[in-house]
Design an enzyme around this catalytic site. Structure first.
Site, PDB file in Angstrom:
ATOM      1  N   ARG A   1       8.179 -12.204  45.605  1.00  0.00           N
ATOM      2  CA  ARG A   1       7.277 -12.857  45.484  1.00  0.00           C
ATOM      3  C   ARG A   1       7.394 -14.220  46.453  1.00  0.00           C
ATOM      4  O   ARG A   1       8.851 -14.386  46.364  1.00  0.00           O
ATOM      5  CB  ARG A   1       7.213 -13.761  44.066  1.00  0.00           C
ATOM      6  CG  ARG A   1       6.596 -12.879  42.933  1.00  0.00           C
ATOM      7  CD  ARG A   1       4.935 -12.886  42.873  1.00  0.00           C
ATOM      8  NE  ARG A   1       4.295 -12.406  41.945  1.00  0.00           N
ATOM      9  CZ  ARG A   1       3.819 -11.286  42.098  1.00  0.00           C
ATOM     10  NH1 ARG A   1       3.897 -10.672  43.132  1.00  0.00           N
ATOM     11  NH2 ARG A   1       3.156 -10.495  41.018  1.00  0.00           N
TER      12      ARG A   1
ATOM     13  N   GLU B   1       1.237 -19.301  48.401  1.00  0.00           N
ATOM     14  CA  GLU B   1      -0.019 -18.471  49.054  1.00  0.00           C
ATOM     15  C   GLU B   1      -1.124 -18.532  48.465  1.00  0.00           C
ATOM     16  O   GLU B   1      -1.249 -18.958  47.149  1.00  0.00           O
ATOM     17  CB  GLU B   1       0.523 -16.893  49.051  1.00  0.00           C
ATOM     18  CG  GLU B   1       0.444 -16.339  47.636  1.00  0.00           C
ATOM     19  CD  GLU B   1       1.068 -14.950  47.639  1.00  0.00           C
ATOM     20  OE1 GLU B   1       2.169 -14.717  48.277  1.00  0.00           O
ATOM     21  OE2 GLU B   1       0.474 -14.083  47.083  1.00  0.00           O
TER      22      GLU B   1
ATOM     23  N   HIS C   1      -0.019 -10.429  51.147  1.00  0.00           N
ATOM     24  CA  HIS C   1       0.277  -9.816  49.917  1.00  0.00           C
ATOM     25  C   HIS C   1      -0.540  -8.343  49.538  1.00  0.00           C
ATOM     26  O   HIS C   1      -1.218  -8.327  48.806  1.00  0.00           O
ATOM     27  CB  HIS C   1      -0.016 -10.950  48.998  1.00  0.00           C
ATOM     28  CG  HIS C   1       0.452 -10.516  47.613  1.00  0.00           C
ATOM     29  ND1 HIS C   1       1.141 -11.841  46.758  1.00  0.00           N
ATOM     30  CD2 HIS C   1       1.041  -9.582  46.826  1.00  0.00           C
ATOM     31  CE1 HIS C   1       1.597 -11.248  45.660  1.00  0.00           C
ATOM     32  NE2 HIS C   1       1.518  -9.896  45.588  1.00  0.00           N
TER      33      HIS C   1
END
Ligand code: DGY
Length: 330
Positions: free
Chosen positions: A238, A267, A285
């Site tokens: 993360r 993000e 991601h």
């Protein structure tokens, strides 16, 4: 019929399945992330499907008293305040297991791309800069036989370790709050070490710890300074586990050789300094993004929501509930 909100763009087939049980409101092409819009659109809804966003916290729950289930198609659930949900009797589920191998494939691929400078060399080629074969052209670091360091040895960490040990002959060291069972350590040939030793000894460090306040900036300037100048760092956990500004500076100063990042602080924004250094592979991601796995994640979120709201064959028994006690009778 209960009403639900799907806060993320989702497979049509999964939405259709939800429509067999609920009145479904979808978000269209743009995920709903703004707290105000989310609270407004959740009025009168009993459940919602989310992913790694939006934030589901006490304030939102207070604003949406009819909400009974929050079902995520992500395995990481740091965006959901589970204790606050439990306190209000809201069922929460995530999507473990179905993405383990796909995410490990990607983590390994990103680590390899980083070590072997694949993005950097492709950009060079596309820019028409390739004029001759040279012995040192994009010479990177070997993966086979190098020491793999895994920070966070859960299901995905173990699947990455297995790939390294069995497929690439890598000695594996790891750091985790709790040590693995001896039999699993033996199968993976993995050795537990403390965090400074992990940072000092790893040739390729892969980060797979869940995000929590305790893991915020687990890797910052001090930690990066312990790593070998030839080492690589790959983050598929993360954003926020790594201090992106400190990492960008370490990459710029070549204090470590390279990094591979699939997740970012804040993000989908990316720290501007990371966009200016060549020795980093950046992906949006997508570690769990094979079509089959994303479909399995979405199906699992739907299964959980259907069951949590008392429908379908598993009514009252959502398969991957994080707080099943809220549905317990009595
Ligand atoms: C997960 O499942 O946690 C992935 O990171 C997607 O959010």
């Amino acid at each position: 019929m209960d009403k639900i909100l799907v806060t993320i763009p989702l497979f049509d087939e999964v939405v259709e399945r939800l429509r067999q049980h609920f009145e479904v409101e979808t978000c269209g092409e743009q995920a709903i992330t703004a707290p105000g819009e989310l609270a407004a659109r959740l009025q009168g809804k009993a459940g919602m499907v989310v992913a790694g966003t939006p934030q589901v916290d006490a304030l939102l729950l207070q604003a949406c008293p009819g909400l009974r289930a929050v079902c995520s198609m992500a395995v990481g659930y740091n965006n959901i305040d589970v204790p606050a949900c439990t306190a209000r009797g809201v069922l929460v589920s995530n999507a473990p297991d179905v993405l383990t191998e796909t995410t490990a494939d990607f983590g390994f691929a990103l680590m390899m791309a980083t070590a072997r400078r694949i993005s950097e060399s492709e950009h060079f080629l596309r820019a028409g800069q390739w004029t001759q074969w040279r012995y040192d052209l994009f010479a990177g670091a070997d993966v086979h036989g190098a020491t793999l360091g895994v920070l966070g040895m859960g299901r995905i960490g173990q699947a990455i370790a297995r790939r390294g040990a069995l497929g690439f002959g890598m000695p594996v060291i790891y750091h985790n709050r709790s040590r693995l069972d001896g039999a699993i350590e033996a199968e993976l040939g993995a050795r537990w070490v403390d965090k400074p030793s992990l940072l000092r000894e790893a040739d390729h460090l892969v980060i797979v710890v869940p995000y929590s306040p305790a893991s915020h900036h687990l890797i910052g300037a001090e930690e990066l300074a312990l790593m070998k100048p030839s080492a690589t760092l790959t983050n598929i956990a993360r954003g926020g586990v790594v201090d992106d500004a400190a990492l960008a500076e370490a990459l710029r100063a070549r204090r470590i050789a390279a990094a591979g990042l699939d997740v970012f602080e804040g993000e989908p924004s990316v720290h501007p300094a990371l966009l200016t250094v060549p020795n980093v592979v950046l992906t949006p991601h997508i570690a769990s993004a094979s079509l089959r796995t994303r479909r399995a994640m979405a199906d699992l979120a739907a299964d959980n929501l259907i069951a949590a709201l008392g429908r379908g064959p598993q009514a009252g028994r959502p398969p991957t509930a994080l707080n099943p006690e809220v549905l317990a009778p009595g």
